[in-house]
Design a protein around this motif. Sequence first.
Motif, mmCIF file in Angstrom:
data_model
loop_
_atom_site.group_PDB
_atom_site.id
_atom_site.type_symbol
_atom_site.label_atom_id
_atom_site.label_comp_id
_atom_site.label_asym_id
_atom_site.label_seq_id
_atom_site.Cartn_x
_atom_site.Cartn_y
_atom_site.Cartn_z
ATOM 1 N N ALA A 37 0.841 -1.203 0.000
ATOM 2 C CA ALA A 37 0.000 0.000 0.000
ATOM 3 C C ALA A 37 0.877 1.255 0.000
ATOM 4 C CB ALA A 37 -0.926 -0.002 1.208
ATOM 5 N N PRO A 38 0.443 2.294 -0.709
ATOM 6 C CA PRO A 38 1.273 3.496 -0.842
ATOM 7 C C PRO A 38 1.400 4.329 0.439
ATOM 8 C CG PRO A 38 -0.802 3.777 -2.008
ATOM 9 C CD PRO A 38 -0.759 2.364 -1.517
ATOM 10 N N THR A 39 0.397 4.281 1.313
ATOM 11 C CA THR A 39 0.466 5.095 2.534
ATOM 12 C C THR A 39 0.483 4.200 3.768
ATOM 13 O OG1 THR A 39 -1.924 5.287 2.821
ATOM 14 C CG2 THR A 39 -0.846 6.934 1.395
ATOM 15 N N GLU A 48 -1.722 -0.096 7.367
ATOM 16 C CA GLU A 48 -2.205 -0.498 8.688
ATOM 17 C C GLU A 48 -3.628 -1.031 8.602
ATOM 18 O OE1 GLU A 48 -2.255 -1.410 12.656
ATOM 19 O OE2 GLU A 48 -0.577 -1.002 11.332
ATOM 20 N N GLN A 49 -4.467 -0.404 7.805
ATOM 21 C CA GLN A 49 -5.839 -0.885 7.641
ATOM 22 C C GLN A 49 -5.849 -2.284 7.038
ATOM 23 O OE1 GLN A 49 -8.324 1.563 5.181
ATOM 24 N NE2 GLN A 49 -10.093 0.249 5.433
#
Length: 84
Positions: free
Chosen positions: A52-54, A59-60
């Motif tokens: 994931a990029p962020t 975390e999600q």
Amino acid sequence: MKNVQIPYELFVDLVLYHLRGEDDIDGEIQQGLERKLDAMLNRQLYSQYKTAPTEGQREQARQEYLDRRGVPKSFRWTVPPWEL
């Protein structure tokens, strides 16, 4: 288009069900397909967690993956060990 691999036994059950009309194995087919779908969803969430990029999206995805795997919240860390 992606390919999906299934266990040999599930493939044979599908062939028997569709080509021979054996209706007594539909429960086994359903269970096999559900297991495969669960494995695919777990793999997708794990991949999202790693790519994931962020940080928030990672975390999600990590929390969703751990929820699906049945890891209790009390067993999870809030701060990664390498940040301690």
